[in-house]
Scaffold this active site. Structure first.
Site, PDB file in Angstrom:
ATOM      1  N   ASP A   1     -69.063 -48.143 -15.727  1.00 18.73           N
ATOM      2  CA  ASP A   1     -69.412 -49.290 -14.882  1.00 18.73           C
ATOM      3  C   ASP A   1     -69.882 -50.453 -15.769  1.00 18.73           C
ATOM      4  O   ASP A   1     -69.795 -50.374 -16.995  1.00 18.73           O
ATOM      5  CB  ASP A   1     -70.488 -48.906 -13.855  1.00 18.73           C
ATOM      6  CG  ASP A   1     -71.789 -48.482 -14.532  1.00 18.73           C
ATOM      7  OD1 ASP A   1     -71.894 -48.592 -15.783  1.00 18.73           O
ATOM      8  OD2 ASP A   1     -72.700 -48.035 -13.815  1.00 18.73           O
TER       9      ASP A   1
ATOM     10  N   ASP B   1     -72.858 -51.666 -16.416  1.00 21.88           N
ATOM     11  CA  ASP B   1     -73.940 -51.338 -17.340  1.00 21.88           C
ATOM     12  C   ASP B   1     -73.421 -50.543 -18.530  1.00 21.88           C
ATOM     13  O   ASP B   1     -73.826 -50.762 -19.667  1.00 21.88           O
ATOM     14  CB  ASP B   1     -75.023 -50.518 -16.624  1.00 21.88           C
ATOM     15  CG  ASP B   1     -75.948 -51.421 -15.822  1.00 21.88           C
ATOM     16  OD1 ASP B   1     -75.923 -52.647 -16.063  1.00 21.88           O
ATOM     17  OD2 ASP B   1     -76.680 -50.895 -14.959  1.00 21.88           O
TER      18      ASP B   1
ATOM     19  N   ASP C   1     -71.388 -44.592 -18.864  1.00 21.83           N
ATOM     20  CA  ASP C   1     -70.855 -44.664 -17.508  1.00 21.83           C
ATOM     21  C   ASP C   1     -69.716 -45.674 -17.446  1.00 21.83           C
ATOM     22  O   ASP C   1     -69.743 -46.689 -18.138  1.00 21.83           O
ATOM     23  CB  ASP C   1     -71.947 -45.129 -16.528  1.00 21.83           C
ATOM     24  CG  ASP C   1     -73.047 -44.082 -16.396  1.00 21.83           C
ATOM     25  OD1 ASP C   1     -72.823 -42.935 -16.826  1.00 21.83           O
ATOM     26  OD2 ASP C   1     -74.119 -44.437 -15.874  1.00 21.83           O
TER      27      ASP C   1
ATOM     28  N   GLU D   1     -75.954 -42.303 -23.016  1.00 17.51           N
ATOM     29  CA  GLU D   1     -77.107 -43.012 -22.481  1.00 17.51           C
ATOM     30  C   GLU D   1     -77.948 -42.096 -21.589  1.00 17.51           C
ATOM     31  O   GLU D   1     -77.452 -41.532 -20.617  1.00 17.51           O
ATOM     32  CB  GLU D   1     -76.646 -44.220 -21.652  1.00 17.51           C
ATOM     33  CG  GLU D   1     -77.817 -45.033 -21.173  1.00 17.51           C
ATOM     34  CD  GLU D   1     -77.561 -45.708 -19.828  1.00 17.51           C
ATOM     35  OE1 GLU D   1     -76.428 -45.665 -19.341  1.00 17.51           O
ATOM     36  OE2 GLU D   1     -78.533 -46.251 -19.280  1.00 17.51           O
TER      37      GLU D   1
END
Ligand code: 0RA
Length: 643
Positions: A511, A513, A509, A431
């Protein structure tokens, strides 16, 4: 005398056989996880189903006891208990201690039901710390108990009896199974299927672990009078029906019992065909399904042509057009089934093609002639499907001509690798350009390619067909992977024969998101490039969450436990850095923790049951937020760790 010799030989196998089962349980029941645990129940129930199919039993009850042992009771003739004088063994004991012995006794009916592995109740006995068999026969009640496949008591008469039947209670060995708790819903779903597949048998499931306010255990009863007709109605109970009718046939062709039920709902882009052989769900289909498709397509096509329905519309109909909105269940019983395919759930017996095809052609042909109104409604839907398919194809080729999905070069954002050997090559989907830059520096440029994508890609679950292929990020994915889509016959067909990488690695990532992007991308692959998942080419990278430093000692950590352990070893002056995203890592760190094949850990994305996965993705990508959040937090559920 031949009888006795055979018996002698098989009793030698007893020890060998059941020892082998305990040594390599997975070879006999598939695996030792939750699946294998539940398989034990199916194995026992299948014996009772056989007794029912032979016409001697109509009620089977399954009880989950408080200690997670299982009791299966049927009202059949009771397993024979007569003794073989020389062997000092009853027929019951042979059934319970000799591999595959069950079928030998039941000469008058062939064994058609049977779990995936068809190994018999002796395997269940071998894998249980306790098994108790109770038989009611000829006015008496008999009991014998076992442990790990060996009798712990003689077969003894415990009293008189006014009925017949068999009761088996077993407790799976917790030193063998990784899971020992039974899941009610899993057993209920299987018993429901069995009730639909075997009309007239009542199957009851009782959970003694769940006692209600009335003091009664939770219990459900499954029974179908009309078999697959009701199964199809059940499957489509939340759908809008097209013809308000189910076409149902139950017959026998060349000695093969064939039962089929089908109906249409008003949806497009969907077919829902389930197939079974000997009550086993054939997930990969096979020859019986081929026969069904041929029978359906040929009969409908013939009807439409004879009534000049296609001519008027000037459309070319193809096989896929006949199955849009179709819901069907196909069930055959085959004496010696040959199972093929990766999960051994694909029927190979060629005789099933003709048997199902002729049965379906005849019944469907008659139905269409006798129900002209329904016939017209179905054929009109087929024509709409054919037109829609043509329109989607035209739209796509127009778009493809402008900027071809493949053939017009590679996306500018792709940093390709130098090797052209797909088996060795990996594509990292990352991303954002910044993480993309880091990945580009940290990669092995010989075999690792990097494609940055921008933010959250389109939710393919909600988007219209043409939007999907207008989306630049999605076009980049197709181009980078060298995957093409759409043929004149099937606009959805995916061609991965030129796929340039055999590992497609989603790297986001660690997390919330990041997991949302993971889910969007996995949905995209599931809906639009499913073969990539089916061939085992899709992976998730697992970047670390922390870096712990104490002086010169440095360690990456993936869990809080690892952090605590580092502190325990190195003292509490440890510096703990939490990575918020890939961008915070240096190229070297990203390489060492996440990209380097000799050090990293990948999760492989797998689909074990496409029907379930379909349901899950519809839920995840649909309107409701809460279940999505829950699921994303536990999204390792459908990914296996791959070293
Ligand atoms: C063979 C012969 C007979 C009964 C059965 C098998 C039988 C097996 C199982 C397994 C679970 N429940 C069962 N019920 C019956 C009876 C033969 C006879 O009575 O003549």
């Amino acid at each position: 005398m031949a009888e006795k010799e055979e018996y002698g030989a098989s009793s030698i196998q007893v020890l060998e056989g059941l020892e082998a089962v305990r040594k390599r349980p997975a070879m006999y029941i598939g695996d030792i996880s939750e699946k294998g645990l539940h398989h034990l129940v199916y194995e026992v129930v299948d014996n009772s189903i056989d007794e029912a199919l032979a016409g001697y039993c109509d009620t089977i009850s399954v009880t989950i006891n408080p200690d997670n042992s299982i009791t299966v009771i049927d009202n059949g003739r009771g397993i024979p208990v007569d003794m073989h004088e020389k062997e000092h063994k009853s027929a019951l004991e042979v059934v319970l201690t000799v591999l595959h012995a069950g079928g030998k006794f039941n000469k008058d009916n062939y064994k058609v039901s049977g779990g995936l592995h068809g190994v018999g109740v002796s395997c269940v006995n071998a894998l249980s710390t306790y098994l108790r068999a109770e038989v009611h026969r000829e006015g008496k009640a008999y009991v014998q108990e076992y442990s790990c496949g060996k009798p712990t008591t003689e077969l003894r008469v415990t009293g008189t009896s006014d009925h017949t039947g068999t009761s088996i209670t077993f407790k799976p060995d917790s030193s063998i199974f990784t899971v020992t708790e039974y899941d009610y819903a899993t057993l209920a779903s299987r018993l429901r299927d069995l009730a639909f597949l075997n009309a007239g048998i009542r199957l009851t499931l009782t959970d003694m672990r769940q006692i209600g306010e009335d003091g009664q255990p939770f219990s459900e009863s499954f029974y179908s009078r009309n078999g697959l007709r009701e199964f199809v109605e059940y499957i489509d109970s939340n759908k809008e029906s097209l013809i308000n009718d189910v076409i149902h046939l139950n017959t026998e062709r060349n000695g093969i019992p064939v039962e089929v039920a089908l109906t249409y709902n008003t949806s497009y882009n969907s077919e829902n065909i389930r197939s079974y052989v000997n009550n086993i769900h054939t997930i990969e289909g096979g020859t019986h399904l081929t026969g069904f498709r041929r029978g359906l397509t040929m009969t409908m096509k013939k009807y439409g042509e004879e009534h000049k329905m296609f001519e008027k519309e000037k459309v070319e109909v193809s096989a896929n057009d006949f199955t849009e909105g179709l819901t069907a269940v196909v069930s055959v019983k085959i004496m010696e089934p040959q199972f093929e395919g990766q999960t051994k759930t694909k029927l190979g017996n060629n005789e099933a093609i003709g048997a199902v095809q002729t049965a379906v052609s005849e019944a469907l042909g008659n139905y269409l002639e006798e129900h002209p109104r329904e016939a017209k409604t179905i054929v009109e839907k087929v024509i709409v499907a054919a037109k829609a398919r043509k329109a989607a194809y035209d739209a796509r080729t127009k778009v493809q001509r402008k900027t071809p999905l493949y053939g017009g070069g590679l996306p500018g954002k792709l940093s390709d690798c130098s090797s052209r050997t797909a088996e060795d090559c990996e594509l990292f989907i990352v991303e954002g350009d910044s993480a993309g830059g880091t990945a580009k520096q940290g990669r092995d440029r010989r075999i690792q390619a990097v494609l940055p994508i921008r933010g959250k890609i389109l939710n393919v679950e909600k988007a219209m067909e043409h939007k999907i292929f207008d989306n630049q990020e999605i076009r980049n994915l197709f181009q980078a992977m060298r995957v093409t889509i759409g043929t004149p016959e099937d606009p959805q067909a995916v061609n991965i024969s030129k796929l340039a990488y055999h590992k497609i690695i989603i790297m986001t990532d660690a997390d919330v998101d990041g997991s949302h992007i993971d889910t969007l991308l996995m949905t995209f692959f599931f809906r639009r490039m499913r073969p990539v998942i089916e061939q085992g080419y899709l992976y998730l990278a697992t970047p670390p969450l922390y870096k712990c430093t104490r002086g010169k000692v440095e360690e990456y950590c993936w869990t809080d436990l690892q952090v605590q352990q580092f502190i325990a070893r190195n003292g509490d002056r440890t510096k703990v850095q939490r990575y918020k995203g890939l961008g915070e890592m240096s190229a070297e760190e990203l390489r060492d923790t996440t990209m380097d094949p000799s050090q990293r850990l990948l999760k492989q994305v797998t689909i074990s049951d496409a029907v379930e996965a379909d349901r899950i993705f519809s839920m995840l990508m649909g309107e409701e937020v809460a279940p999505r959040r829950d699921f994303i937090e536990a999204n390792a559920n459908y990914a296996n760790i791959d070293a």
